[in-house]
Design a protein around this motif. Structure first.
Motif, PDB file in Angstrom:
ATOM      1  N   GLY A 200       0.807  -1.222   0.000  1.00 11.85           N
ATOM      2  CA  GLY A 200       0.000   0.000   0.000  1.00 11.85           C
ATOM      3  C   GLY A 200       0.829   1.256   0.000  1.00 11.85           C
ATOM      4  N   ALA A 201       1.932   1.270   0.748  1.00 11.69           N
ATOM      5  CA  ALA A 201       2.775   2.470   0.837  1.00 11.69           C
ATOM      6  C   ALA A 201       3.392   2.804  -0.504  1.00 11.69           C
ATOM      7  CB  ALA A 201       3.866   2.264   1.880  1.00 11.69           C
ATOM      8  N   ALA A 202       3.862   1.762  -1.212  1.00  8.93           N
ATOM      9  CA  ALA A 202       4.471   1.994  -2.526  1.00  8.93           C
ATOM     10  C   ALA A 202       3.442   2.508  -3.511  1.00  8.93           C
ATOM     11  CB  ALA A 202       5.102   0.700  -3.043  1.00  8.93           C
ATOM     12  N   GLN A 203       2.219   1.920  -3.452  1.00  9.26           N
ATOM     13  CA  GLN A 203       1.183   2.337  -4.382  1.00  9.26           C
ATOM     14  C   GLN A 203       0.785   3.791  -4.159  1.00  9.26           C
ATOM     15  OE1 GLN A 203       0.196   0.507  -6.828  1.00  9.26           O
ATOM     16  NE2 GLN A 203      -1.376   1.876  -7.615  1.00  9.26           N
ATOM     17  N   ALA A 204       0.824   4.211  -2.907  1.00  7.03           N
ATOM     18  CA  ALA A 204       0.427   5.587  -2.613  1.00  7.03           C
ATOM     19  C   ALA A 204       1.382   6.603  -3.235  1.00  7.03           C
ATOM     20  CB  ALA A 204       0.373   5.791  -1.096  1.00  7.03           C
ATOM     21  N   ARG A 205       2.648   6.211  -3.482  1.00  7.76           N
ATOM     22  CA  ARG A 205       3.627   7.127  -4.050  1.00  7.76           C
ATOM     23  C   ARG A 205       3.637   7.114  -5.561  1.00  7.76           C
ATOM     24  NH1 ARG A 205       8.318   5.390  -3.354  1.00  7.76           N
ATOM     25  NH2 ARG A 205       8.042   3.480  -2.171  1.00  7.76           N
ATOM     26  N   ALA A 206       2.770   6.300  -6.173  1.00 10.09           N
ATOM     27  CA  ALA A 206       2.795   6.155  -7.626  1.00 10.09           C
ATOM     28  C   ALA A 206       2.031   7.293  -8.295  1.00 10.09           C
ATOM     29  CB  ALA A 206       2.208   4.805  -8.016  1.00 10.09           C
ATOM     30  N   ASP A 207       2.560   8.524  -8.242  1.00  4.23           N
ATOM     31  CA  ASP A 207       1.946   9.652  -8.906  1.00  4.23           C
ATOM     32  C   ASP A 207       3.037  10.584  -9.427  1.00  4.23           C
ATOM     33  OD1 ASP A 207       2.835  11.224  -6.757  1.00  4.23           O
ATOM     34  OD2 ASP A 207       0.968  10.950  -5.667  1.00  4.23           O
ATOM     35  N   TRP A 208       2.601  11.667 -10.104  1.00  4.61           N
ATOM     36  CA  TRP A 208       3.535  12.567 -10.754  1.00  4.61           C
ATOM     37  C   TRP A 208       4.440  13.296  -9.766  1.00  4.61           C
ATOM     38  CZ3 TRP A 208       3.514  11.609 -15.703  1.00  4.61           C
ATOM     39  CH2 TRP A 208       2.338  11.158 -16.313  1.00  4.61           C
ATOM     40  N   ARG A 209       3.951  13.497  -8.533  1.00  8.34           N
ATOM     41  CA  ARG A 209       4.770  14.227  -7.557  1.00  8.34           C
ATOM     42  C   ARG A 209       6.081  13.509  -7.255  1.00  8.34           C
ATOM     43  NH1 ARG A 209       0.316  14.718  -2.982  1.00  8.34           N
ATOM     44  NH2 ARG A 209       0.014  12.608  -3.804  1.00  8.34           N
ATOM     45  N   GLY A 210       6.077  12.186  -7.416  1.00  7.96           N
ATOM     46  CA  GLY A 210       7.288  11.417  -7.148  1.00  7.96           C
ATOM     47  C   GLY A 210       8.449  11.781  -8.051  1.00  7.96           C
ATOM     48  N   LEU A 211       8.164  12.382  -9.214  1.00  8.66           N
ATOM     49  CA  LEU A 211       9.228  12.763 -10.137  1.00  8.66           C
ATOM     50  C   LEU A 211       9.983  13.996  -9.668  1.00  8.66           C
ATOM     51  CD1 LEU A 211       7.434  12.328 -13.597  1.00  8.66           C
ATOM     52  CD2 LEU A 211       8.620  10.612 -12.219  1.00  8.66           C
ATOM     53  N   PHE A 212       9.416  14.712  -8.714  1.00  6.14           N
ATOM     54  CA  PHE A 212      10.022  15.973  -8.286  1.00  6.14           C
ATOM     55  C   PHE A 212      10.283  16.004  -6.784  1.00  6.14           C
ATOM     56  CE2 PHE A 212       7.760  16.853 -12.225  1.00  6.14           C
ATOM     57  CZ  PHE A 212       8.765  17.455 -12.968  1.00  6.14           C
ATOM     58  N   GLN A 213      10.519  14.849  -6.202  1.00  7.47           N
ATOM     59  CA  GLN A 213      10.958  14.802  -4.822  1.00  7.47           C
ATOM     60  C   GLN A 213      12.416  15.220  -4.746  1.00  7.47           C
ATOM     61  OE1 GLN A 213      10.051  10.763  -3.751  1.00  7.47           O
ATOM     62  NE2 GLN A 213       7.886  11.195  -3.350  1.00  7.47           N
ATOM     63  N   HIS A 214      12.913  15.420  -3.531  1.00 11.16           N
ATOM     64  CA  HIS A 214      14.263  15.949  -3.385  1.00 11.16           C
ATOM     65  C   HIS A 214      15.326  15.048  -4.005  1.00 11.16           C
ATOM     66  CE1 HIS A 214      14.096  13.090  -0.017  1.00 11.16           C
ATOM     67  NE2 HIS A 214      15.412  13.087  -0.053  1.00 11.16           N
ATOM     68  N   ASP A 215      15.049  13.725  -4.092  1.00 17.22           N
ATOM     69  CA  ASP A 215      16.055  12.814  -4.617  1.00 17.22           C
ATOM     70  C   ASP A 215      15.846  12.459  -6.084  1.00 17.22           C
ATOM     71  OD1 ASP A 215      13.742  11.485  -4.069  1.00 17.22           O
ATOM     72  OD2 ASP A 215      14.665   9.799  -3.008  1.00 17.22           O
ATOM     73  N   THR A 216      14.810  13.013  -6.712  1.00 12.37           N
ATOM     74  CA  THR A 216      14.555  12.708  -8.123  1.00 12.37           C
ATOM     75  C   THR A 216      14.408  13.946  -9.010  1.00 12.37           C
ATOM     76  OG1 THR A 216      12.170  12.560  -7.671  1.00 12.37           O
ATOM     77  CG2 THR A 216      13.441  10.494  -7.612  1.00 12.37           C
ATOM     78  N   ALA A 217      14.206  15.115  -8.436  1.00 17.76           N
ATOM     79  CA  ALA A 217      13.891  16.312  -9.226  1.00 17.76           C
ATOM     80  C   ALA A 217      14.996  16.667 -10.215  1.00 17.76           C
ATOM     81  CB  ALA A 217      13.610  17.492  -8.295  1.00 17.76           C
ATOM     82  N   LYS A 218      16.247  16.720  -9.746  1.00 20.10           N
ATOM     83  CA  LYS A 218      17.358  17.081 -10.625  1.00 20.10           C
ATOM     84  C   LYS A 218      17.508  16.073 -11.754  1.00 20.10           C
ATOM     85  CE  LYS A 218      22.354  17.935 -10.613  1.00 20.10           C
ATOM     86  NZ  LYS A 218      23.590  17.977  -9.785  1.00 20.10           N
ATOM     87  N   SER A 219      17.410  14.796 -11.423  1.00 22.53           N
ATOM     88  CA  SER A 219      17.520  13.755 -12.441  1.00 22.53           C
ATOM     89  C   SER A 219      16.414  13.880 -13.477  1.00 22.53           C
ATOM     90  CB  SER A 219      17.463  12.365 -11.789  1.00 22.53           C
ATOM     91  OG  SER A 219      18.550  12.173 -10.918  1.00 22.53           O
ATOM     92  N   THR A 220      15.206  14.188 -13.011  1.00 23.39           N
ATOM     93  CA  THR A 220      14.075  14.334 -13.931  1.00 23.39           C
ATOM     94  C   THR A 220      14.328  15.433 -14.945  1.00 23.39           C
ATOM     95  OG1 THR A 220      12.449  13.499 -12.322  1.00 23.39           O
ATOM     96  CG2 THR A 220      11.631  14.935 -14.067  1.00 23.39           C
ATOM     97  N   VAL A 221      14.763  16.599 -14.486  1.00 17.62           N
ATOM     98  CA  VAL A 221      14.989  17.735 -15.387  1.00 17.62           C
ATOM     99  C   VAL A 221      16.104  17.429 -16.387  1.00 17.62           C
ATOM    100  CG1 VAL A 221      15.721  20.145 -15.518  1.00 17.62           C
ATOM    101  CG2 VAL A 221      14.127  19.421 -13.728  1.00 17.62           C
ATOM    102  N   LEU A 222      17.212  16.868 -15.913  1.00 19.13           N
ATOM    103  CA  LEU A 222      18.336  16.566 -16.806  1.00 19.13           C
ATOM    104  C   LEU A 222      17.973  15.480 -17.811  1.00 19.13           C
ATOM    105  CD1 LEU A 222      21.285  16.729 -14.245  1.00 19.13           C
ATOM    106  CD2 LEU A 222      20.759  18.367 -16.058  1.00 19.13           C
TER     107      LEU A 222
END
Length: 408
Positions: A200-222
């Motif tokens: 359930g916890a993993a499923q709850a994070r399966a949205d667009w906001r996950g692309l711009f968390q502190h550990d993924t935002a820079k990678s997403t833009v690049l």
């Protein structure tokens, strides 16, 4: 039968079926470019109007990739892939029976929706079918089907005449519809998706906001910048190369031969660069592939003899198509399972903006009187921007590896 043997067979089956889908997708994506001169003659299209036809399917690729990747994290990779393959098969057939310019544009756009939804699912399925150290190899084995499909489309176009342009769309429509039952019966769903679906916890994070968390935002833009400019160059080649070569004085058979060689080079590039991705220094590989693209663009713009053009075409395919494979194989490493489909789909979708702008830019430049060399050289700054972005991305990846891995 041991668990290891079952897993190996499941991985092989997944990669094999995804390779067939990629083959069919590659054939359809390049089909309009292969028969571009015939389309222009049949519908009385200007260069700018033909560029819009090329870009229509790419416009569909963007929302298709976004929605297809997002749905993959919600309902599963397999079911979305089956729906996508069905869709691009039906509307490839519709392209062949288009009765005017407007219906042609509509058919190509709807074809693009299916094509766009398929790619993030192909990448996710193949990368999740193997352990992380084999991601590059698995995705490359699937992705080499794309340029081989383009080569097949070119062969079909070569064996026909200017008046039989519909054949490539008939083949590109029937093939996907025939593979759909095989996908339904034999394609296994991703084990990683099945595992996270029950959490359930993993499923709850399966949205667009996950692309711009502190550990993924820079990678997403690049990733987005790298995808945009790399696909811009690739789709100029895939859509406009036959037409550009005809403008340089090469006949239809010669132009199509170069297109075939470009795709054969792309298939070899995908396999070799994908394998090197799992074994070699990734930053060095990125430098090599973008330098190769720059050299190839110069060769295509300056060559005046068929032999030199064939060599330049092979080099262009090897590094541009193979280089795009490297990006596809890298994306899953930057996102956890719960948002991997969304992350891949978003990167592919942004790349499609580059895919769309490339053919449109080329069409406008040709309409304004620019030559083939000018069009090809105009892509050079984009290549440099893409290279810098991917190198920054890899530097950030090394920093992430000092902390918690994102791919678990």
């Amino acid at each position: 039968m041991s668990t290891t043997t079952i897993a190996a067979r499941s991985s092989t089956l997944t990669i094999g079926l995804c390779f067939i889908v990629a083959l069919l997708e590659g054939m359809d994506i390049q089909s309009a470019g292969i028969v571009g001169p015939s389309l222009a003659a049949h519908f009385s299209l200007s260069s700018s109007a033909l560029g819009l036809v090329f870009s229509a399917s790419i416009m569909g690729l963007l929302p298709g990739a976004l929605v297809g990747g997002w749905l993959a994290d919600k309902v599963g990779r397999k079911s979305v892939l089956i729906a996508a393959v069905t869709m691009f098969g039906i509307f490839s057939l519709a392209t062949a029976i288009a009765w005017n310019y407007e219906s042609l544009l509509a058919a190509r756009f709807l074809t693009g929706l299916g094509l766009g939804a398929a790619m993030p699912n192909l990448i996710a399925l193949c990368s999740e079918a193997v352990e992380q150290r084999l991601h590059g190899t698995a995705v490359s084995m699937m992705y080499c089907g794309m340029p081989l499909g383009g080569a097949l489309a070119a062969v079909i176009g070569l064996t026909g005449t200017e008046e039989t342009w519909k054949t490539v769309f008939y083949v590109g429509g029937v093939g996907p519809l025939l593979i759909v039952p095989l996908l339904y019966w034999w394609l296994p769903e991703s084990s990683a998706f099945r595992a996270q679906k029950n959490t359930g916890a993993a499923q709850a994070r399966a949205d667009w906001r996950g692309l711009f968390q502190h550990d993924t935002a820079k990678s997403t833009v690049l990733l987005w910048v790298g995808f945009f400019f790399t696909l811009m160059v690739l789709f100029i080649l895939q859509n406009w190369l036959p037409t550009l070569l005809r403008g340089l004085g090469f006949n239809r058979i010669e132009a199509t031969t170069v297109q075939i060689v470009l795709n054969v080079g792309g298939a070899l590039g995908a396999l070799i660069l994908g394998r090197l991705l799992d074994r070699w220094n990734v930053a060095l590989l990125v430098v090599l592939m973008y330098c190769g693209i720059l050299v190839a663009l110069g060769g295509l713009g300056l060559s005046t003899h068929l032999t030199a053009m064939v060599i330049a075409g092979f080099t262009a395919g090897f590094f541009s198509i193979g280089g795009q494979l490297v990006l596809y194989a890298l994306v899953p490493r930057f996102y956890p399972t719960a948002i991997r489909g969304t992350g891949v789909g978003a990167a592919v979708a942004v790349g499609r903006l580059g895919s769309m702008s490339g053919p449109l830019l080329a069409g406008q430049m040709l309409a304004a009187g620019s030559g083939a060399a000018t069009v090809l050289m105009a892509a050079t700054p984009g290549v440099l921007v893409a290279a810098v972005s991917v190198l920054f991305l890899l530097n950030g990846r090394r920093q992430v590896q000092q902390g918690t891995s994102l791919t678990e």
